[in-house]
Design a protein around this motif. Structure first.
Motif, short mmCIF file in Angstrom:
data_model
loop_
_atom_site.label_atom_id
_atom_site.label_comp_id
_atom_site.label_asym_id
_atom_site.label_seq_id
_atom_site.Cartn_x
_atom_site.Cartn_y
_atom_site.Cartn_z
N ALA A 197 0.80 -1.22 0.00
CA ALA A 197 0.00 0.00 0.00
C ALA A 197 0.84 1.27 0.00
N LYS A 198 1.87 1.31 0.80
CA LYS A 198 2.69 2.52 0.90
C LYS A 198 3.29 2.89 -0.46
N GLU A 199 3.76 1.89 -1.19
CA GLU A 199 4.34 2.15 -2.51
C GLU A 199 3.25 2.50 -3.53
N CYS A 200 2.09 1.95 -3.36
CA CYS A 200 1.00 2.14 -4.32
C CYS A 200 0.39 3.54 -4.24
N VAL A 201 0.03 3.98 -3.03
CA VAL A 201 -0.67 5.26 -2.89
C VAL A 201 0.24 6.39 -2.43
N GLY A 202 1.46 6.06 -2.04
CA GLY A 202 2.40 7.07 -1.56
C GLY A 202 2.41 7.14 -0.04
N GLU A 203 3.54 7.51 0.49
CA GLU A 203 3.73 7.50 1.94
C GLU A 203 2.81 8.46 2.67
N GLU A 204 2.59 9.66 2.12
CA GLU A 204 1.74 10.65 2.78
C GLU A 204 0.30 10.14 2.93
N MET A 205 -0.28 9.65 1.84
CA MET A 205 -1.65 9.13 1.89
C MET A 205 -1.72 7.91 2.80
N TYR A 206 -0.76 7.04 2.69
CA TYR A 206 -0.72 5.84 3.54
C TYR A 206 -0.73 6.23 5.02
N ASN A 207 0.13 7.18 5.40
CA ASN A 207 0.21 7.60 6.80
C ASN A 207 -1.08 8.24 7.28
N ARG A 208 -1.74 9.03 6.44
CA ARG A 208 -3.01 9.66 6.83
C ARG A 208 -4.08 8.61 7.09
N ILE A 209 -4.19 7.63 6.20
CA ILE A 209 -5.22 6.60 6.35
C ILE A 209 -4.93 5.71 7.55
N MET A 210 -3.68 5.34 7.74
CA MET A 210 -3.34 4.47 8.86
C MET A 210 -3.48 5.20 10.19
N ALA A 211 -3.19 6.49 10.24
CA ALA A 211 -3.38 7.25 11.48
C ALA A 211 -4.85 7.29 11.85
N ARG A 212 -5.71 7.46 10.87
CA ARG A 212 -7.16 7.47 11.11
C ARG A 212 -7.62 6.10 11.61
N LYS A 213 -7.10 5.03 10.99
CA LYS A 213 -7.46 3.68 11.39
C LYS A 213 -7.01 3.42 12.84
N ASN A 214 -5.80 3.83 13.17
CA ASN A 214 -5.28 3.62 14.52
C ASN A 214 -6.05 4.45 15.55
N ALA A 215 -6.47 5.65 15.20
CA ALA A 215 -7.25 6.48 16.12
C ALA A 215 -8.59 5.83 16.40
N LYS A 216 -9.22 5.25 15.37
CA LYS A 216 -10.51 4.55 15.56
C LYS A 216 -10.34 3.34 16.45
#
Length: 82
Positions: A60-79
């Protein structure tokens, strides 16, 4: 072979959708790659329910880029911490 995974298409090429603000009922424009936006009427923060392959794919990180990956994963971890 595909250049990119089709599961992440809406993240790389954002799609606009209109949601209803749960606070005031106003229309909120949110793109598929946005984590959240503020309602322009009342200021309530409306979250996007991003459920995608980014949350489980090892590439995923390589596919969508590190910035987008980090934003989505931060949201997932917060939930998950709630």
């Amino acid at each position: 072979m595909l250049d990119h995974c089709p599961g992440a298409a809406n993240l790389r090429t954002p799609m606009l959708s209109i949601k209803k603000c749960p606070q005031c009922g106003g229309e909120v424009e949110i793109f598929s790659n946005d984590i959240s936006v503020k309602c322009s009427t009342c200021g309530f923060v409306v979250y996007n329910d991003i459920e995608s392959c980014v949350q489980w794919c090892r590439n995923a990180k390589e596919c969508v880029g590190e910035e987008m990956y980090n934003r989505i994963m931060a949201r997932k971890n917060a939930k998950a911490q709630k």
